[in-house]
Design a protein around this motif. Sequence first.
Motif, PDB file in Angstrom:
ATOM      1  N   LYS A 176      -7.745  -3.939 -11.224  1.00 46.43           N
ATOM      2  CA  LYS A 176      -8.090  -4.061  -9.990  1.00 46.43           C
ATOM      3  C   LYS A 176      -9.836  -4.290 -10.356  1.00 46.43           C
ATOM      4  O   LYS A 176     -10.560  -3.551 -10.730  1.00 46.43           O
ATOM      5  CB  LYS A 176      -8.150  -2.869  -9.304  1.00 46.43           C
ATOM      6  N   LEU A 236      -5.851  -0.531 -14.229  1.00 47.07           N
ATOM      7  CA  LEU A 236      -5.035   0.743 -13.455  1.00 47.07           C
ATOM      8  C   LEU A 236      -3.763   1.269 -14.153  1.00 47.07           C
ATOM      9  O   LEU A 236      -3.438   2.528 -14.246  1.00 47.07           O
ATOM     10  CB  LEU A 236      -4.619   0.254 -12.071  1.00 47.07           C
ATOM     11  N   ASN A 271       0.945  -1.243   0.159  1.00 46.63           N
ATOM     12  CA  ASN A 271       0.104   0.005  -0.085  1.00 46.63           C
ATOM     13  C   ASN A 271       0.939   1.350  -0.062  1.00 46.63           C
ATOM     14  O   ASN A 271       0.321   2.253   0.153  1.00 46.63           O
ATOM     15  CB  ASN A 271      -0.943  -0.107   1.163  1.00 46.63           C
ATOM     16  N   VAL A 287      -5.931  -5.513  -0.852  1.00 47.35           N
ATOM     17  CA  VAL A 287      -6.704  -5.489  -2.529  1.00 47.35           C
ATOM     18  C   VAL A 287      -6.080  -6.420  -3.135  1.00 47.35           C
ATOM     19  O   VAL A 287      -4.867  -6.596  -3.184  1.00 47.35           O
ATOM     20  CB  VAL A 287      -6.722  -3.951  -2.900  1.00 47.35           C
ATOM     21  N   GLN A 336      -2.466   1.649  -3.551  1.00 45.54           N
ATOM     22  CA  GLN A 336      -3.914   0.747  -3.276  1.00 45.54           C
ATOM     23  C   GLN A 336      -3.797   0.461  -1.876  1.00 45.54           C
ATOM     24  O   GLN A 336      -2.865   0.271  -0.923  1.00 45.54           O
ATOM     25  CB  GLN A 336      -3.531  -0.438  -4.044  1.00 45.54           C
ATOM     26  N   LYS A 337      -5.027   0.070  -1.428  1.00 47.69           N
ATOM     27  CA  LYS A 337      -5.345  -0.180  -0.032  1.00 47.69           C
ATOM     28  C   LYS A 337      -4.676  -1.649  -0.042  1.00 47.69           C
ATOM     29  O   LYS A 337      -4.839  -2.495  -0.634  1.00 47.69           O
ATOM     30  CB  LYS A 337      -6.778  -0.317   0.080  1.00 47.69           C
ATOM     31  N   LEU A 397      -5.196  -7.392  -6.848  1.00 52.02           N
ATOM     32  CA  LEU A 397      -4.892  -6.896  -8.322  1.00 52.02           C
ATOM     33  C   LEU A 397      -4.507  -8.185  -9.109  1.00 52.02           C
ATOM     34  O   LEU A 397      -3.860  -9.040  -8.753  1.00 52.02           O
ATOM     35  CB  LEU A 397      -3.399  -6.094  -8.159  1.00 52.02           C
TER      36      LEU A 397
END
Length: 602
Positions: free
Chosen positions: A469, A474, A450, A496, A492-493, A498
Amino acid sequence: MLKRSFSMMLAFVMLLSLLSPFTAQAENITVVNNDNASQTTSPQVIKEKLVNSLEKAKQYYITNNQTISSRVNSSHSGYWSLSAMYALGMDIKNYKWAEGSEVTNEKSYWVKPKTAASSTSNEDAGTIIGAYILGLDPTNLGQRNIVEDLQNKQKADGSFFTAYGESWASIALGLANADYDKAKHLEVILKKQNNSGLFSGFGSSDDLDVTGWNLTALTLLNNADKTNETINESIKKAVDGIHAKYQKDGFVDNTNSMASIIMGLATAGEDLTADKWSYEKDGKKVNILEKMIDDYQLEDGSFKWMIRDTKTNLMATEQVIIALADALNGKSTFARLAAGEIPDTNPPVENPDTEGPTELTVGTISNKTTSVTGTTEANATVSIYNGTKLLASTKANSKGTFTLKIPAQKANVNLVVKTTDETGNAGVTKTITVLDKIGPTKLTVGTISNKTTTVKGTTEAKATVSIYKGSKLLTSTKASSKGNYTLKIAKQKANVKLVVKTKDTVGNKGVSKTIIVKDKIAPKKPTVSKITSKTTKVKGKTEAKATITIYNSKHKKIGSAKASSKGNFSVKIKKQKANTKLSIYAKDLAGNKSGKLSVKVK
């Protein structure tokens, strides 16, 4: 008369009939594995394999006319290739000799003047055999009488040369029906036969080459009436000795030597497809002919010398072809020459075929392809090359359809498909570029957390790499010529999912990878309610599911608890003295630890 006159058409009809395919009988076939898949099967199936093997060898001779032309026309040793071509039933007169290497060329060994006698009987013998195959007169070849030269080389003791030449002197002079001291020469040959039944070469040790050649020569010498008991006994002793050695030692890893043995046995009347000529190896049987074909014939139809070899050995190819043809026909190639199955001069050919195939279609070839199909002239030979390397060769059927089995090739490689007709005329060729039908198979992706704003990795050269995502793109970029890539993305959090996808330059989708964004950001310092000397529960707020730990001034842990999904926590502690300094930390699920929150007990 030494010169003979025979019909070319009759000779080749006889040869072709001898090489016609056999109909396999409905028998069980026992497949055995030995030293790379040798087999023993029914005699009918072995004969079929012989026919197929000789047909492949014939295609090698048609395709490699430059090599064969040079071999045939450079010296007397060309008689080996001529004998092989004769054994294959080839139309030698109309063979497509390489330009400048024709047998009629003034520089050809068979045409140029021979001003002096050769130094060895082997050269004379080879020249005589080759001359008869070409329909030439060995008593007037290059202005010399080669037969007389050979006759004059017989020594007082009856010998002509060494043990490696006596058999060929006998075969050549028998072919020429020439006079020489046969009785003394026979003594010379028989003196070299050991108690084992095999013949020696230099010294007294058994020699397979000399044994096979002598067995051929003795059988031809005795073919007229078979009444010479001395020769009969020698032949039987040799056959029994070879059989005993084969049962004991198996197939010797030398195709020249084993070809000599097969020639001799076939000339002596042995049926080499019979079970007698299979030996036991680890409880399995290995047939002498199948071993030769299965383990030593290369894809292009030629033969190698030893099992470890990977390339053609021309001398091995010549001798094995003669040996296999002898085994198939049940009669020696040189016996057929001696029987008169050769022409004196080659008859003229009316309107010879000089044009190769004009039609060629080839199916799509990609880097997934292992079977290439197409059409060409009926019965034409189709070969496919990668540069100078022959990948595969086959013969089209009577309708012109062909199928070639090839190993998968790299994308964008240029392959050349060539055609030749049955008489060796080169025809139309096509260059095929291998299509890319396989997407990238390699993908490495650096760590994504992140905190990440740059993603690096490797893939196929110039492939497109994209990060998604869900269904949202992205970022995307093109890899370098070395396959390296760098992607810029927004942070990104944590946790998450990907997906990194690849696609090559022609649009083939390749390997993809799912990456879970790692949590690399520590929680903020927690907030807590007032702590007094009466407090037994410390309450506050922090990151969801983080663990709160409280330490006293001596850095001794006095309490710990996990926050709820909303970040609320309550940590049980013992009452602390007023003015005690406490240190409070939050640690998230990924192990990231917050800064220290210092609190003074009221």
